[in-house]
Design a protein around this motif. Structure first.
Motif, PDB file in Angstrom:
ATOM      1  N   ARG A 257       8.623  -0.747 -18.811  1.00 44.36           N
ATOM      2  CA  ARG A 257       7.541  -1.567 -19.794  1.00 44.36           C
ATOM      3  C   ARG A 257       9.549  -2.009 -20.504  1.00 44.36           C
ATOM      4  NH1 ARG A 257       4.790   2.243 -24.195  1.00 44.36           N
ATOM      5  NH2 ARG A 257       3.412   2.761 -22.951  1.00 44.36           N
TER       6      ARG A 257
ATOM      7  N   GLU B   4       2.276   9.715 -24.817  1.00 43.49           N
ATOM      8  CA  GLU B   4       1.670   8.612 -25.792  1.00 43.49           C
ATOM      9  C   GLU B   4       0.142   9.818 -24.973  1.00 43.49           C
ATOM     10  OE1 GLU B   4       4.146   4.536 -25.438  1.00 43.49           O
ATOM     11  OE2 GLU B   4       2.509   4.713 -23.904  1.00 43.49           O
TER      12      GLU B   4
ATOM     13  N   ASN C 278       0.734   8.828 -21.056  1.00 41.05           N
ATOM     14  CA  ASN C 278       1.452   8.484 -21.029  1.00 41.05           C
ATOM     15  C   ASN C 278       2.467   8.421 -21.136  1.00 41.05           C
ATOM     16  OD1 ASN C 278       0.090   5.728 -19.600  1.00 41.05           O
ATOM     17  ND2 ASN C 278       0.575   4.533 -21.479  1.00 41.05           N
TER      18      ASN C 278
ATOM     19  N   LYS D  72      11.596   1.055 -21.084  1.00 44.99           N
ATOM     20  CA  LYS D  72      11.180   2.223 -20.193  1.00 44.99           C
ATOM     21  C   LYS D  72      10.024   2.617 -18.856  1.00 44.99           C
ATOM     22  CE  LYS D  72      12.298   4.885 -24.152  1.00 44.99           C
ATOM     23  NZ  LYS D  72      13.018   5.869 -24.912  1.00 44.99           N
ATOM     24  N   ASN D  73      10.153   3.572 -18.155  1.00 47.75           N
ATOM     25  CA  ASN D  73       9.437   3.156 -17.176  1.00 47.75           C
ATOM     26  C   ASN D  73       8.170   4.950 -17.943  1.00 47.75           C
ATOM     27  OD1 ASN D  73      10.168   2.075 -15.218  1.00 47.75           O
ATOM     28  ND2 ASN D  73      11.244   3.737 -14.498  1.00 47.75           N
ATOM     29  N   ILE D  74       6.655   3.875 -17.820  1.00 43.13           N
ATOM     30  CA  ILE D  74       6.303   4.517 -17.746  1.00 43.13           C
ATOM     31  C   ILE D  74       5.137   5.130 -16.747  1.00 43.13           C
ATOM     32  CG2 ILE D  74       3.557   4.777 -19.483  1.00 43.13           C
ATOM     33  CD1 ILE D  74       6.657   3.271 -21.030  1.00 43.13           C
TER      34      ILE D  74
ATOM     35  N   THR E  51       1.747   7.379 -16.250  1.00 40.96           N
ATOM     36  CA  THR E  51       0.462   7.650 -15.965  1.00 40.96           C
ATOM     37  C   THR E  51      -0.058   8.671 -15.528  1.00 40.96           C
ATOM     38  OG1 THR E  51      -0.502   5.590 -17.037  1.00 40.96           O
ATOM     39  CG2 THR E  51      -2.421   6.721 -16.942  1.00 40.96           C
TER      40      THR E  51
ATOM     41  N   GLY F 110       6.757   4.596 -12.333  1.00 40.51           N
ATOM     42  CA  GLY F 110       6.835   4.429 -13.124  1.00 40.51           C
ATOM     43  C   GLY F 110       6.882   2.579 -13.029  1.00 40.51           C
TER      44      GLY F 110
ATOM     45  N   LYS G  43      14.763   4.318 -18.409  1.00 44.05           N
ATOM     46  CA  LYS G  43      13.973   2.901 -17.204  1.00 44.05           C
ATOM     47  C   LYS G  43      14.820   3.774 -15.873  1.00 44.05           C
ATOM     48  CE  LYS G  43      17.856  -0.747 -18.017  1.00 44.05           C
ATOM     49  NZ  LYS G  43      17.842  -1.886 -17.755  1.00 44.05           N
TER      50      LYS G  43
ATOM     51  N   ALA H 235       6.531   8.713 -21.277  1.00 43.90           N
ATOM     52  CA  ALA H 235       7.594   7.502 -20.971  1.00 43.90           C
ATOM     53  C   ALA H 235       9.207   8.111 -21.114  1.00 43.90           C
ATOM     54  CB  ALA H 235       7.791   6.069 -22.547  1.00 43.90           C
TER      55      ALA H 235
END
Length: 95
Positions: free
Chosen positions: A64, A12, A40, A78-80, A82, A61, A45, A42
């Protein structure tokens, strides 16, 4: 249905930033931008961290959860992650 839902890694971010996925749980994020950017990444998880291969730094992460509504039906948590990418450079990660 979520676009590219079958890929384990999703990106993202702004235009001119690419992701290259490999079959050994590694991926590259490359920026063709003229300035540093934040993107980001993704992941499912189950993946709680990613590791920068070049620096060996571990990045945690943030979970989300999909929102409420019919348009989120079937979407998974999901784990995001950055990450920052310098201009005209790339970073390599393992998950």
């Amino acid at each position: 249905e979520e676009l590219c839902a079958h890929l384990p890694v999703q990106l993202e971010g702004p235009a001119n930033v690419s992701i290259y996925l490999y079959d050994n749980n590694t991926f590259i994020v490359e920026s063709f931008q003229n300035e540093s950017v934040q993107v980001n990444v993704a992941l499912d998880k189950q993946f709680k961290t990613i590791t920068d291969i070049q620096s060996n730094a571990t990045i945690g992460g943030e979970l989300r959860k999909p929102g409420f509504g019919w348009w989120n039906r079937g979407k998974k948590e999901k784990n995001i992650f950055t990450v920052s990418i310098k201009p005209h450079s790339f970073r390599v990660f393992k998950f």
